[in-house]
Design a protein around this motif. Structure first.
Motif, short mmCIF file in Angstrom:
data_model
loop_
_atom_site.label_atom_id
_atom_site.label_comp_id
_atom_site.label_asym_id
_atom_site.label_seq_id
_atom_site.Cartn_x
_atom_site.Cartn_y
_atom_site.Cartn_z
N UNK A 156 0.82 -1.21 0.00
CA UNK A 156 0.00 0.00 0.00
C UNK A 156 0.86 1.26 0.00
N UNK A 157 2.00 1.21 0.66
CA UNK A 157 2.88 2.39 0.69
C UNK A 157 3.50 2.66 -0.68
N UNK A 158 3.48 1.65 -1.56
CA UNK A 158 4.06 1.81 -2.89
C UNK A 158 3.02 2.25 -3.93
N UNK A 159 1.77 2.45 -3.52
CA UNK A 159 0.72 2.80 -4.47
C UNK A 159 1.07 4.06 -5.28
N UNK A 160 1.55 5.16 -4.66
CA UNK A 160 1.92 6.32 -5.49
C UNK A 160 2.94 5.99 -6.57
N UNK A 161 3.94 5.17 -6.21
CA UNK A 161 4.95 4.75 -7.18
C UNK A 161 4.32 3.89 -8.28
N UNK A 162 3.44 2.97 -7.90
CA UNK A 162 2.78 2.10 -8.88
C UNK A 162 1.88 2.92 -9.81
N UNK A 163 1.19 3.91 -9.26
CA UNK A 163 0.32 4.75 -10.08
C UNK A 163 1.14 5.61 -11.05
N UNK A 164 2.26 6.11 -10.58
CA UNK A 164 3.14 6.90 -11.45
C UNK A 164 3.65 6.04 -12.61
N UNK A 165 4.03 4.81 -12.30
CA UNK A 165 4.51 3.90 -13.34
C UNK A 165 3.37 3.53 -14.29
N UNK A 166 2.17 3.37 -13.76
CA UNK A 166 1.02 3.04 -14.60
C UNK A 166 0.76 4.15 -15.62
N UNK A 167 0.84 5.39 -15.21
CA UNK A 167 0.66 6.50 -16.15
C UNK A 167 1.69 6.44 -17.26
N UNK A 168 2.92 6.11 -16.88
CA UNK A 168 4.00 6.05 -17.86
C UNK A 168 3.77 4.95 -18.89
N UNK A 169 3.43 3.75 -18.43
CA UNK A 169 3.25 2.64 -19.38
C UNK A 169 1.99 2.82 -20.22
N UNK A 170 1.00 3.54 -19.68
CA UNK A 170 -0.18 3.85 -20.49
C UNK A 170 0.19 4.74 -21.66
N UNK A 171 1.05 5.72 -21.41
CA UNK A 171 1.49 6.61 -22.48
C UNK A 171 2.33 5.86 -23.50
N UNK A 172 3.12 4.90 -23.03
CA UNK A 172 4.00 4.15 -23.92
C UNK A 172 3.32 2.94 -24.54
N UNK A 173 2.10 2.62 -24.09
CA UNK A 173 1.32 1.49 -24.60
C UNK A 173 2.08 0.17 -24.45
N UNK A 174 2.58 -0.08 -23.25
CA UNK A 174 3.26 -1.36 -22.98
C UNK A 174 2.24 -2.25 -22.27
N UNK A 175 1.57 -3.10 -23.03
CA UNK A 175 0.41 -3.83 -22.52
C UNK A 175 0.75 -4.76 -21.36
N UNK A 176 1.82 -5.54 -21.50
CA UNK A 176 2.15 -6.53 -20.47
C UNK A 176 2.37 -5.85 -19.13
N UNK A 177 3.13 -4.77 -19.12
CA UNK A 177 3.41 -4.06 -17.88
C UNK A 177 2.15 -3.38 -17.34
N UNK A 178 1.34 -2.84 -18.24
CA UNK A 178 0.10 -2.18 -17.79
C UNK A 178 -0.83 -3.17 -17.12
N UNK A 179 -0.96 -4.36 -17.70
CA UNK A 179 -1.84 -5.39 -17.12
C UNK A 179 -1.34 -5.79 -15.73
N UNK A 180 -0.03 -5.98 -15.58
CA UNK A 180 0.53 -6.36 -14.28
C UNK A 180 0.33 -5.25 -13.25
#
Length: 349
Positions: free
Chosen positions: A138-162
């Motif tokens: 739970x403490x890593x949620x901000x980091x996970x959300x930041x990474x999610x935004x990045x992979x969404x922009x880059x359209x990296x499906x495998x990482x986005x799904x994980x």
């Protein structure tokens, strides 16, 4: 993704209980090829629960921290693969959660190697499936959300799904950290994605976020319900079930009820409830998703029946729900949910 790399030969392995200490000792060697061969051999050994127990009890897990910053990307990748294999066992998961490895492991989400990034995400995703793991992350949620935004922009499906799957597991325990990072708005844009895998995980996350009062309110405020209703007609049963789950939660509040009724969801939900009776022969996994779809649809209908307009509409279709109550071959949970819906619809003061 769970098998050890085959490009590298394995290191010679000592006999019996000497093998694990020997190989972990070689991880401190300066030669990258020696470290890599030792890691590959350990990946093979860690398929044996007794070897995993020996590695954990011997305190060897902490030795992997230095390998997270190894200059060789193959070493970093194989280290994550080793952790992924080890954390399939309970004792390793507990040891990892109580160690100091999580913060440096999370940094590998931004590694230059795509293989290393994905394997680190696999480890985090596996940990999040357990309540204690989800709590630790739970403490890593901000980091996970930041990474999610990045992979969404880059359209990296495998990482986005994980990432979506990991955040979902954490949000089922506590949705507030993800809500604080504007997860509702972010995930809403993925509900219409072309990939069924992304739609499935995005809708699952939205359902997890909708389980709390703040999440339900945000779903209504961000006008996501029209997109959710469209998912009721998705070709993937799990996506449909997640969409029905979002409606089940949002229809608990008055605003959600009104929005759902304005979108005329009652005929669609009734169609999903009755369609299930015609589809008997399914694989077990699909059958579980189908049951969830029916249960969530019935509960959403029950909540909508609390509104006068919803009750009037459902009274006209009452025989459909009554049939689900009385079928002897019906699943017990589904039958009880149908009975509850009928009681609410027919209730009179």
């Amino acid at each position: 993704m769970t098998g050890p790399p085959t490009l590298w030969t394995r290191a010679p392995v000592a006999f019996g209980r000497l093998a694990v200490p020997q190989l972990f000792g070689e991880l401190t060697r300066p030669e990258a090829d020696v470290r890599l061969r030792a890691l590959v051999s350990l990946c093979g050994l860690m398929r044996d629960p007794e070897r995993v127990y020996q590695a954990v009890r011997g305190g060897f897990l902490e030795q992997l921290k230095v390998l997270f910053v190894d200059e060789d990307p193959s070493v970093r990748t194989t280290t994550c693969e080793l952790l992924h294999l080890m954390t399939s066992h309970s004792i390793s998961r507990q040891a990892l959660l109580s160690s100091s490895l999580l913060p440096p492991l999370a940094l590998l989400m931004d590694d230059s190697s795509s293989s290393c990034r994905r394997r680190s995400l696999l480890v985090l995703n596996g940990l999040a499936l357990l309540p204690e793991g989800a709590e630790a992350l739970l403490t890593l949620i901000p980091k996970l959300m930041q990474k999610l935004r990045q992979v969404m922009e880059e359209e990296v499906e495998v990482e986005e799904v994980l990432l979506l799957s990991t955040i979902t597991s954490c949000s089922r325990l506590n949705a507030l950290p993800a809500l604080a990072c504007d997860a509702i708005l972010l995930v809403g844009g993925r509900l219409s994605h072309l990939s069924p895998n992304i739609r499935r995980e995005a809708s699952a996350l939205l359902m997890a976020l909708s389980a709390c009062e703040e999440g339900r309110r945000r779903v209504c405020e961000e006008a996501l319900l029209p997109a959710v209703v469209e998912l009721l007609q998705d070709g993937d049963v799990e996506v449909q079930a997640n969409a029905a789950g979002v409606l089940m939660y949002t229809s608990v509040i008055t605003t959600g009820k009104q929005r759902c009724l304005d979108l005329n969801v009652i005929p669609m939900l009734l169609g999903l409830v009755t369609r299930d009776q015609e589809e008997q022969e399914e694989q077990e996994e699909t059958s579980r998703s189908r049951k969830a779809l029916v249960m969530f649809s019935l509960r959403a209908l029950t909540a909508l029946a609390e509104a006068p307009v919803g009750r009037c509409l459902l009274l006209e279709q009452l025989p459909l729900l009554v049939r689900r109550c009385g079928a002897a071959e019906e699943d017990l949970d589904v039958r009880r949910a149908a009975q509850t819906a009928v009681r609410v619809i027919t209730w009179t003061p």
